[in-house]
Design a protein around this motif. Structure first.
Motif, PDB file in Angstrom:
ATOM      1  N   ASN A 413      77.785  94.649   6.565  1.00 38.77           N
ATOM      2  CA  ASN A 413      76.426  94.691   7.082  1.00 38.77           C
ATOM      3  C   ASN A 413      75.506  94.030   6.065  1.00 38.77           C
ATOM      4  OD1 ASN A 413      76.057  96.305   9.758  1.00 38.77           O
ATOM      5  ND2 ASN A 413      77.593  97.503   8.626  1.00 38.77           N
ATOM      6  N   ARG A 414      74.236  94.396   6.048  1.00 37.81           N
ATOM      7  CA  ARG A 414      73.273  93.800   5.118  1.00 37.81           C
ATOM      8  C   ARG A 414      72.543  94.879   4.329  1.00 37.81           C
ATOM      9  NH1 ARG A 414      70.674  89.795   9.748  1.00 37.81           N
ATOM     10  NH2 ARG A 414      72.615  88.653  10.205  1.00 37.81           N
ATOM     11  N   PHE A 415      73.238  95.950   4.040  1.00 39.38           N
ATOM     12  CA  PHE A 415      72.607  97.043   3.303  1.00 39.38           C
ATOM     13  C   PHE A 415      72.284  96.613   1.878  1.00 39.38           C
ATOM     14  CE2 PHE A 415      74.980  99.594   6.527  1.00 39.38           C
ATOM     15  CZ  PHE A 415      73.871 100.190   7.114  1.00 39.38           C
ATOM     16  N   GLU A 416      71.186  97.161   1.369  1.00 41.08           N
ATOM     17  CA  GLU A 416      70.722  96.852   0.016  1.00 41.08           C
ATOM     18  C   GLU A 416      70.485  98.156  -0.738  1.00 41.08           C
ATOM     19  OE1 GLU A 416      68.253  92.804   1.268  1.00 41.08           O
ATOM     20  OE2 GLU A 416      67.185  94.688   0.868  1.00 41.08           O
ATOM     21  N   GLY A 417      69.961  98.014  -1.963  1.00 45.54           N
ATOM     22  CA  GLY A 417      69.615  99.195  -2.750  1.00 45.54           C
ATOM     23  C   GLY A 417      70.830  99.838  -3.391  1.00 45.54           C
ATOM     24  N   CYS A 418      70.635 101.058  -3.846  1.00 46.32           N
ATOM     25  CA  CYS A 418      71.668 101.778  -4.595  1.00 46.32           C
ATOM     26  C   CYS A 418      72.520 102.652  -3.679  1.00 46.32           C
ATOM     27  CB  CYS A 418      71.008 102.646  -5.664  1.00 46.32           C
ATOM     28  SG  CYS A 418      70.055 101.709  -6.879  1.00 46.32           S
ATOM     29  N   ILE A 419      73.678 103.016  -4.188  1.00 48.88           N
ATOM     30  CA  ILE A 419      74.534 103.978  -3.499  1.00 48.88           C
ATOM     31  C   ILE A 419      73.993 105.367  -3.775  1.00 48.88           C
ATOM     32  CG2 ILE A 419      76.871 104.908  -3.295  1.00 48.88           C
ATOM     33  CD1 ILE A 419      77.913 102.237  -4.345  1.00 48.88           C
ATOM     34  N   PRO A 420      73.583 106.116  -2.775  1.00 50.37           N
ATOM     35  CA  PRO A 420      72.991 107.435  -3.018  1.00 50.37           C
ATOM     36  C   PRO A 420      73.994 108.392  -3.661  1.00 50.37           C
ATOM     37  CG  PRO A 420      72.596 106.701  -0.753  1.00 50.37           C
ATOM     38  CD  PRO A 420      73.611 105.786  -1.341  1.00 50.37           C
ATOM     39  N   SER A 421      73.524 109.142  -4.654  1.00 53.50           N
ATOM     40  CA  SER A 421      74.403 110.125  -5.292  1.00 53.50           C
ATOM     41  C   SER A 421      74.770 111.256  -4.340  1.00 53.50           C
ATOM     42  CB  SER A 421      73.718 110.697  -6.534  1.00 53.50           C
ATOM     43  OG  SER A 421      72.493 111.333  -6.179  1.00 53.50           O
ATOM     44  N   SER A 422      74.011 111.415  -3.249  1.00 50.79           N
ATOM     45  CA  SER A 422      74.289 112.488  -2.287  1.00 50.79           C
ATOM     46  C   SER A 422      75.615 112.300  -1.563  1.00 50.79           C
ATOM     47  CB  SER A 422      73.149 112.588  -1.264  1.00 50.79           C
ATOM     48  OG  SER A 422      72.982 111.364  -0.567  1.00 50.79           O
ATOM     49  N   ILE A 423      76.201 111.088  -1.630  1.00 50.53           N
ATOM     50  CA  ILE A 423      77.528 110.888  -1.040  1.00 50.53           C
ATOM     51  C   ILE A 423      78.542 111.810  -1.705  1.00 50.53           C
ATOM     52  CG2 ILE A 423      79.424 109.222  -0.793  1.00 50.53           C
ATOM     53  CD1 ILE A 423      77.462 107.077  -0.210  1.00 50.53           C
ATOM     54  N   GLY A 424      78.304 112.152  -2.951  1.00 53.33           N
ATOM     55  CA  GLY A 424      79.198 113.060  -3.650  1.00 53.33           C
ATOM     56  C   GLY A 424      79.256 114.448  -3.045  1.00 53.33           C
ATOM     57  N   ASP A 425      78.299 114.775  -2.178  1.00 53.95           N
ATOM     58  CA  ASP A 425      78.314 116.077  -1.501  1.00 53.95           C
ATOM     59  C   ASP A 425      79.298 116.107  -0.336  1.00 53.95           C
ATOM     60  OD1 ASP A 425      76.307 116.965  -3.213  1.00 53.95           O
ATOM     61  OD2 ASP A 425      74.698 116.340  -1.852  1.00 53.95           O
ATOM     62  N   LEU A 426      79.754 114.942   0.109  1.00 51.38           N
ATOM     63  CA  LEU A 426      80.650 114.851   1.268  1.00 51.38           C
ATOM     64  C   LEU A 426      82.091 115.021   0.794  1.00 51.38           C
ATOM     65  CD1 LEU A 426      78.911 111.808   3.009  1.00 51.38           C
ATOM     66  CD2 LEU A 426      78.379 114.235   3.229  1.00 51.38           C
ATOM     67  N   ILE A 427      82.405 116.202   0.324  1.00 55.16           N
ATOM     68  CA  ILE A 427      83.649 116.445  -0.406  1.00 55.16           C
ATOM     69  C   ILE A 427      84.898 116.339   0.462  1.00 55.16           C
ATOM     70  CG2 ILE A 427      82.507 117.874  -2.134  1.00 55.16           C
ATOM     71  CD1 ILE A 427      83.538 120.327  -0.619  1.00 55.16           C
ATOM     72  N   ALA A 428      84.744 116.288   1.784  1.00 55.10           N
ATOM     73  CA  ALA A 428      85.905 116.176   2.674  1.00 55.10           C
ATOM     74  C   ALA A 428      86.266 114.732   3.001  1.00 55.10           C
ATOM     75  CB  ALA A 428      85.657 116.950   3.967  1.00 55.10           C
ATOM     76  N   LEU A 429      85.527 113.768   2.463  1.00 55.57           N
ATOM     77  CA  LEU A 429      85.772 112.358   2.772  1.00 55.57           C
ATOM     78  C   LEU A 429      87.183 111.929   2.380  1.00 55.57           C
ATOM     79  CD1 LEU A 429      82.643 110.182   1.880  1.00 55.57           C
ATOM     80  CD2 LEU A 429      83.871 110.259   4.042  1.00 55.57           C
ATOM     81  N   ARG A 430      87.841 111.233   3.301  1.00 55.48           N
ATOM     82  CA  ARG A 430      89.135 110.615   3.038  1.00 55.48           C
ATOM     83  C   ARG A 430      88.996 109.111   2.802  1.00 55.48           C
ATOM     84  NH1 ARG A 430      93.719 114.069   2.504  1.00 55.48           N
ATOM     85  NH2 ARG A 430      93.166 116.008   3.565  1.00 55.48           N
ATOM     86  N   THR A 431      88.049 108.494   3.517  1.00 59.63           N
ATOM     87  CA  THR A 431      87.859 107.048   3.419  1.00 59.63           C
ATOM     88  C   THR A 431      86.373 106.746   3.316  1.00 59.63           C
ATOM     89  OG1 THR A 431      89.853 106.540   4.703  1.00 59.63           O
ATOM     90  CG2 THR A 431      88.151 104.837   4.598  1.00 59.63           C
ATOM     91  N   LEU A 432      85.998 105.958   2.315  1.00 65.60           N
ATOM     92  CA  LEU A 432      84.619 105.487   2.154  1.00 65.60           C
ATOM     93  C   LEU A 432      84.672 103.983   1.947  1.00 65.60           C
ATOM     94  CD1 LEU A 432      81.575 105.932   1.819  1.00 65.60           C
ATOM     95  CD2 LEU A 432      81.993 106.338  -0.616  1.00 65.60           C
ATOM     96  N   ASN A 433      84.060 103.237   2.875  1.00 69.69           N
ATOM     97  CA  ASN A 433      84.070 101.776   2.815  1.00 69.69           C
ATOM     98  C   ASN A 433      82.636 101.272   2.915  1.00 69.69           C
ATOM     99  OD1 ASN A 433      84.525  99.034   2.997  1.00 69.69           O
ATOM    100  ND2 ASN A 433      86.148  99.193   4.514  1.00 69.69           N
ATOM    101  N   LEU A 434      82.124 100.775   1.802  1.00 71.56           N
ATOM    102  CA  LEU A 434      80.774 100.199   1.747  1.00 71.56           C
ATOM    103  C   LEU A 434      80.832  98.730   1.351  1.00 71.56           C
ATOM    104  CD1 LEU A 434      78.977 103.117  -0.184  1.00 71.56           C
ATOM    105  CD2 LEU A 434      79.150 102.794   2.283  1.00 71.56           C
TER     106      LEU A 434
END
Length: 600
Positions: A413-434
């Motif tokens: 996509n065309r996302f900009e800016g920083c990766i939010p630290s709040s992603i660390g709260d999603l402790i059940a994540l198996r796959t993260l693709n940015l």
């Protein structure tokens, strides 16, 4: 006389003592762990009418059951019976047979075309075998047929018009059938299940389908159907599943989804649909899976879908969605979402921090306390929801999605800016693709809390800084891709990081470590001197040589001065001052040598 023994663990052959039950009319030995052939004494059961031997390990030719002449129900599914069905053409004794089920065995060959003795047949189950040829016309002519299961075979030819008016389940998926959907199927007032997916059917979906008031599941996916989607599908009050995926359907989604509908799965993936996402989807309060991926839809992010209380899977991948993703933090949106795939669109702006904060189902890792389940598991006897998920660097099709398979894919996509630290709260994540965005900033240390993550892809961005050493604690991480960013410093050592190859880091000129064949430190993790940026290999060697020459020259000068001092001190006969000086000089030399040893 009736004998019902389901799920009794007999282990081995059918007991020979059963041969004395000559008056037996009904025998149920489903799931009894039986094995071997049917014993000869069993043929003494000449009065048997209902014989249930499903889900065992029985074997032998299917034709042997021809010896039971008074059968009304013969259920043999999930065994190891083999052979062909030729005996049906010469069988004149099964005139009372109403149910014949031999699914999930090893039958081969075609179904004979000259069968005339099964006119009472209501349920015909031959799925999951190795049968081929065309479906003979006598099956379509059965006057009282209710259920027809021929799925997962190799049948070809067209589906003929049905004579029966009492059909309620027709499952012919996973074959090689061609031609249009017969109109007789669309005029069955009792039809509840119509599953014709994964064939080569062509033509359009006739509007006559709207007359199927009892229809519960409609699966026409993976065919060659064209035209538009009938408007009425959202108004059919009993419908749970609409799967029209992987066809050539076009036009806008003009379906009106009425209030009170019971839809749980809508899969329109892989067509040529245009326009916007219909707002009436907000009326689908039972919806669990919505897949609109791989179309030509052009719209902004439909945040109002977040109000659907049961939505677990949302895929909008590979369309023309655009603009920023904005949701309300206080809106309680997308709280049960387990998979969100917005990849390959034109979304822009910052990553949706408020969306991440709403994903409550991703914040609970309960896989230890719960038995793994599938999304929509109660539908699985009839319909397996499949979803293409990009994980571990591959596009994988999952036939059934576990509730523990938690995925966020916002790549391309065309996302900009920083990766939010709040992603660390999603402790059940198996796959993260940015990956493949314009993200900047650093990798948040909070990602260390994604304790079950298996695939992390941040490649092709503008991320800077170092790889947090804390990520070495992610013991489930099987695939890591941080390539083509602006990362610097040492690659973490230990655990999973010792398994990742050079491709995980390429395109980051400032990174060093064993994976890149660039020394980063000794076993204690003490950093070594870093060659100035931009030097090639020859310049590095010259620089190293010059540095050592300078060291040796310094030590030589120090040695001359030291000898001079020794001569003076001996002349003045002051050994105490001399001893202290020698110790101090020795200490400085040793420390300097250690320092240079670590640097080089």
């Amino acid at each position: 006389m009736y004998l019902s023994l389901p799920e009794v663990n007999f282990i081995g052959k059918i007991p020979e003592s059963f041969s004395y039950l000559t008056s037996l009319h009904y025998l149920d030995m489903t799931s009894c762990n039986l094995s071997g052939p049917i014993i000869k004494p069993l043929w003494n059961l000449s009065h048997i009418q209902s014989l249930y031997l499903r889900n065992n390990h029985l074997e032998g030719p299917i034709s042997q059951f021809f010896k039971f002449g008074n059968l009304k129900e013969l259920l043999l599914g999930i065994n190891n019976f083999d052979g062909q069905l030729d005996f049906l053409s010469s069988n004149r004794s099964w005139t009372q047979l109403e149910a014949f089920e031999v699914s999930s065995n090893s039958l081969v060959g075609p179904i004979p075309s000259d069968v005339s003795g099964l006119q009472s047949l209501k349920s015909f189950f031959l799925s999951s075998n190795h049968l081929n040829g065309t479906i003979p016309s006598w099956i379509f002519s059965l006057p009282s047929l209710d259920e027809l299961y021929l799925n997962d075979n190799y049948f070809s030819g067209e589906i003929q018009e049905f004579k029966s008016k009492t059909l309620w389940d027709v499952t012919l998926k996973q074959n090689q059938l061609q031609g249009p959907i017969p109109m007789s199927l669309l005029n069955q007032q009792s039809l509840s299940y119509l599953l014709l997916s994964k064939n080569n059917l062509s033509g359009q979906i006739a509007s006559a389908i709207c007359s199927l008031k009892a229809l519960t599941m409609l699966d026409l996916g993976s065919n060659n159907l064209k035209g538009t989607i009938p408007r009425c599908l959202g108004e059919m009050s009993e419908l749970w599943v609409v799967d029209l995926s992987n066809n050539s359907l076009s036009g806008a989604i003009n379906t009106t989804f009425s209030i009170g509908n019971t839809l749980r799965v809508i899969n329109l993936h892989g067509n040529k649909l245009e326009g916007e996402v219909p707002r009436s989807l907000a009326n689908c309060k039972s919806l669990e899976c919505l897949d609109l991926g791989n179309n030509e839809l052009s719209d902004t992010f439909p945040k109002w879908l977040g109000t659907l209380p049961n939505l677990k899977i949302l895929s909008l991948r590979s369309n023309k969605f655009h603009g920023p993703i904005k949701t309300s933090r206080a809106g309680n949106l997308f709280v049960h979402l387990r998979i969100i795939d917005l990849s390959s669109n034109g979304f822009s702006g910052n990553l949706p921090m408020s969306l991440f904060e709403n994903l409550k189902a991703m914040k609970i890792n309960d896989e230890i306390t719960k038995i793994p389940q599938y999304v929509g598991e109660d539908l699985y006897y009839y319909y397996h929801f499949s979803e293409t998920i990009t994980t571990k660097g591959l596009d994988l099709e999952f036939r059934g999605v576990l509730t523990t398979n938690i995925v966020i894919n916002l790549s391309k996509n065309r996302f900009e800016g920083c990766i939010p630290s709040s992603i660390g709260d999603l402790i059940a994540l198996r796959t993260l693709n940015l990956s493949h965005n314009g993200l900047e900033g650093v990798i948040p240390i909070s990602l260390q809390y994604l304790s079950v993550i298996e695939s992390l892809d941040l490649s092709f961005n503008k991320i800077r800084g170092e790889i947090p050493q804390q990520l070495a604690s992610l013991t489930f991480l099987a695939v890591l891709n941080l390539s083509h960013n602006h990362l610097v410093g040492c690659i973490p050592r230990g655990k999973q990081f010792d398994t990742f190859e050079n491709s995980s880091y390429q395109g980051n000129d400032g990174l060093r470590g064993l994976s890149l064949s660039k020394d980063c430190g000794d076993d204690e993790g003490v950093p070594q001197a870093i060659t100035p940026f931009g030097l090639d290999q020859g310049e590095e060697e010259d620089s190293t040589m010059i540095s050592w020459q300078a060291v040796l020259m310094g030590y030589g000068c120090g040695l001359i001065i030291g000898l001079s001092v020794i001569y003076i001190m001996l002349s003045t006969k002051n050994p105490a001052w001399f001893s202290r000086m020698v110790e101090e000089l020795d200490h400085k030399i040793i420390m300097r040598m250690k320092k240079h040893k670590k640097r080089y």
